[in-house]
Design an enzyme around this catalytic site. Structure first.
Site, PDB file in Angstrom:
ATOM      1  N   THR A   9       1.103  -1.338   0.094  1.00  0.00           N
ATOM      2  CA  THR A   9       0.194  -0.122  -0.019  1.00  0.00           C
ATOM      3  C   THR A   9       0.886   1.313   0.094  1.00  0.00           C
ATOM      4  O   THR A   9       1.992   1.374   0.424  1.00  0.00           O
ATOM      5  CB  THR A   9      -0.940   0.050   1.277  1.00  0.00           C
ATOM      6  OG1 THR A   9      -1.839   1.239   1.053  1.00  0.00           O
ATOM      7  CG2 THR A   9      -0.147   0.180   2.592  1.00  0.00           C
ATOM      8  N   ASN A  38      -0.898   4.105   0.800  1.00  0.00           N
ATOM      9  CA  ASN A  38      -1.623   4.886   1.715  1.00  0.00           C
ATOM     10  C   ASN A  38      -1.132   5.030   3.119  1.00  0.00           C
ATOM     11  O   ASN A  38      -0.695   4.197   3.973  1.00  0.00           O
ATOM     12  CB  ASN A  38      -3.027   4.057   1.908  1.00  0.00           C
ATOM     13  CG  ASN A  38      -3.916   5.101   2.773  1.00  0.00           C
ATOM     14  OD1 ASN A  38      -3.686   5.765   3.730  1.00  0.00           O
ATOM     15  ND2 ASN A  38      -5.255   5.086   2.338  1.00  0.00           N
ATOM     16  N   LYS A  39      -0.550   6.586   3.219  1.00  0.00           N
ATOM     17  CA  LYS A  39       0.320   6.823   4.392  1.00  0.00           C
ATOM     18  C   LYS A  39      -0.382   6.448   5.833  1.00  0.00           C
ATOM     19  O   LYS A  39       0.163   5.922   6.530  1.00  0.00           O
ATOM     20  CB  LYS A  39       0.636   8.131   4.518  1.00  0.00           C
ATOM     21  CG  LYS A  39       1.830   8.518   3.216  1.00  0.00           C
ATOM     22  CD  LYS A  39       2.236   9.824   3.273  1.00  0.00           C
ATOM     23  CE  LYS A  39       3.426  10.433   2.315  1.00  0.00           C
ATOM     24  NZ  LYS A  39       3.211   9.794   1.151  1.00  0.00           N
ATOM     25  N   HIS A  40      -1.765   6.611   5.798  1.00  0.00           N
ATOM     26  CA  HIS A  40      -2.532   6.253   7.033  1.00  0.00           C
ATOM     27  C   HIS A  40      -2.633   4.918   7.416  1.00  0.00           C
ATOM     28  O   HIS A  40      -2.172   4.379   8.432  1.00  0.00           O
ATOM     29  CB  HIS A  40      -4.014   6.880   6.965  1.00  0.00           C
ATOM     30  CG  HIS A  40      -4.088   8.115   6.545  1.00  0.00           C
ATOM     31  ND1 HIS A  40      -3.619   9.229   7.765  1.00  0.00           N
ATOM     32  CD2 HIS A  40      -4.645   9.018   5.797  1.00  0.00           C
ATOM     33  CE1 HIS A  40      -4.030  10.463   7.166  1.00  0.00           C
ATOM     34  NE2 HIS A  40      -4.398  10.338   6.052  1.00  0.00           N
ATOM     35  N   GLU A  73      -4.255  -2.564 -10.561  1.00  0.00           N
ATOM     36  CA  GLU A  73      -5.799  -2.635 -10.580  1.00  0.00           C
ATOM     37  C   GLU A  73      -6.535  -3.467  -9.530  1.00  0.00           C
ATOM     38  O   GLU A  73      -6.190  -4.766  -9.842  1.00  0.00           O
ATOM     39  CB  GLU A  73      -6.074  -3.013 -12.098  1.00  0.00           C
ATOM     40  CG  GLU A  73      -7.410  -2.808 -12.510  1.00  0.00           C
ATOM     41  CD  GLU A  73      -7.707  -3.089 -13.903  1.00  0.00           C
ATOM     42  OE1 GLU A  73      -8.933  -3.223 -14.258  1.00  0.00           O
ATOM     43  OE2 GLU A  73      -6.880  -3.589 -14.576  1.00  0.00           O
ATOM     44  N   ASP A 104      -6.905  -5.234   2.273  1.00  0.00           N
ATOM     45  CA  ASP A 104      -8.319  -4.513   1.507  1.00  0.00           C
ATOM     46  C   ASP A 104      -9.182  -4.494   2.634  1.00  0.00           C
ATOM     47  O   ASP A 104      -9.693  -5.419   3.237  1.00  0.00           O
ATOM     48  CB  ASP A 104      -8.405  -5.309   0.118  1.00  0.00           C
ATOM     49  CG  ASP A 104      -9.512  -4.370  -0.584  1.00  0.00           C
ATOM     50  OD1 ASP A 104      -8.885  -3.358  -0.930  1.00  0.00           O
ATOM     51  OD2 ASP A 104     -10.705  -4.769  -0.792  1.00  0.00           O
ATOM     52  N   LYS A 153      -8.647   2.543  19.092  1.00  0.00           N
ATOM     53  CA  LYS A 153      -9.162   2.183  17.934  1.00  0.00           C
ATOM     54  C   LYS A 153      -8.363   0.714  17.519  1.00  0.00           C
ATOM     55  O   LYS A 153      -8.955   0.032  17.074  1.00  0.00           O
ATOM     56  CB  LYS A 153      -8.909   3.169  17.062  1.00  0.00           C
ATOM     57  CG  LYS A 153      -9.059   2.709  15.402  1.00  0.00           C
ATOM     58  CD  LYS A 153      -8.830   3.740  14.333  1.00  0.00           C
ATOM     59  CE  LYS A 153      -9.152   2.984  13.074  1.00  0.00           C
ATOM     60  NZ  LYS A 153      -8.588   3.979  12.055  1.00  0.00           N
ATOM     61  N   HIS A 173     -11.309  -3.787  12.920  1.00  0.00           N
ATOM     62  CA  HIS A 173     -11.590  -4.914  12.044  1.00  0.00           C
ATOM     63  C   HIS A 173      -9.782  -5.113  11.353  1.00  0.00           C
ATOM     64  O   HIS A 173      -9.507  -6.362  11.258  1.00  0.00           O
ATOM     65  CB  HIS A 173     -12.172  -4.458  10.625  1.00  0.00           C
ATOM     66  CG  HIS A 173     -11.877  -3.348  10.203  1.00  0.00           C
ATOM     67  ND1 HIS A 173     -11.908  -2.038  10.903  1.00  0.00           N
ATOM     68  CD2 HIS A 173     -11.470  -2.844   8.667  1.00  0.00           C
ATOM     69  CE1 HIS A 173     -11.671  -1.101  10.114  1.00  0.00           C
ATOM     70  NE2 HIS A 173     -11.416  -1.311   8.746  1.00  0.00           N
TER      71      HIS A 173
END
Length: 200
Positions: A7, A9-11, A38, A73, A177, A182
């Site tokens: 990934t 995505n920095k978060h 994709e 994901d 959190k 999840h």
């Protein structure tokens, strides 16, 4: 054993590194030149495996001996929206950024005459390495509301109140959190697999 996260995505990278702090973790762009993947799977598991396979296959032969590619994901499924946005959570709106996605979710819910709805998050973790392919799942149940609350987190966190809480995920501390999320649940199971693979 080293883990490369599939990934950019920095978060997500920060969250994954925090939960997997017992392992040597590298973000995708610390090891490889960034490239587009994709995500055309029909389930969270399929998309997680697609990303992990793509990153593992991009490694050279030496790196493949040292690394396992790990991908997440995840998304939110809202009851009054018939399970949507689901696997399209990250690209629910035309713009595809967090704020636009949240706005669209609230608007769709209000259009149906609701200001809140039961909902759940799903996370699928996929691991791909020379020893094979593995996956785990985690869920978190609660409800979505029509007003954003809180400054922490990302994605839909400011709209989601976990079951048993009176605050949104964005109002909880990182530790609070991570203990119920999840992703945390799926990663706790993934850690068991990773430890076994590490011994092998």
């Amino acid at each position: 054993m080293k883990i490369i996260l599939a990934t950019s995505n920095k978060h997500k990278v920060l969250e994954l590194k925090e939960i997997l702090k017992d392992f040597e973790i590298y973000a995708f762009d610390e090891v490889l030149m960034p490239f587009e993947i994709e995500e055309n799977g029909k389930t969270f598991k399929e998309n997680a495996l697609i990303k992990a396979r793509a990153v593992f296959n991009a490694l050279d032969e030496k790196q493949k001996k040292d690394f396992i590619a790990l991908s997440d994901d995840s998304g939110i499924c809202v009851d009054v929206l018939e399970g949507n946005p689901g696997i399209y959570s990250a690209r629910f709106s035309d713009k595809g950024d967090d704020k636009s996605n949240r706005d669209k979710l609230v608007n769709e819910m209000i259009k149906k005459g609701f200001n809140q709805s039961r909902a759940h998050y799903v996370a699928a973790i996929a691991m791909v390495g020379l020893m094979g392919e593995f996956s785990t799942h985690g869920t978190m149940h609660g409800k979505v509301i029509d007003t954003e609350k809180g400054e922490n987190g990302f994605g839909y966190d400011s709209l989601f109140i976990p079951k048993g809480f009176d605050k949104t995920l964005a109002q909880l501390s990182v530790d609070e959190k991570n203990n119920i999320s999840h992703r945390f649940k799926a990663l706790e199971l993934a850690k068991i697999i990773l430890k076994i693979l590490n011994k092998g």
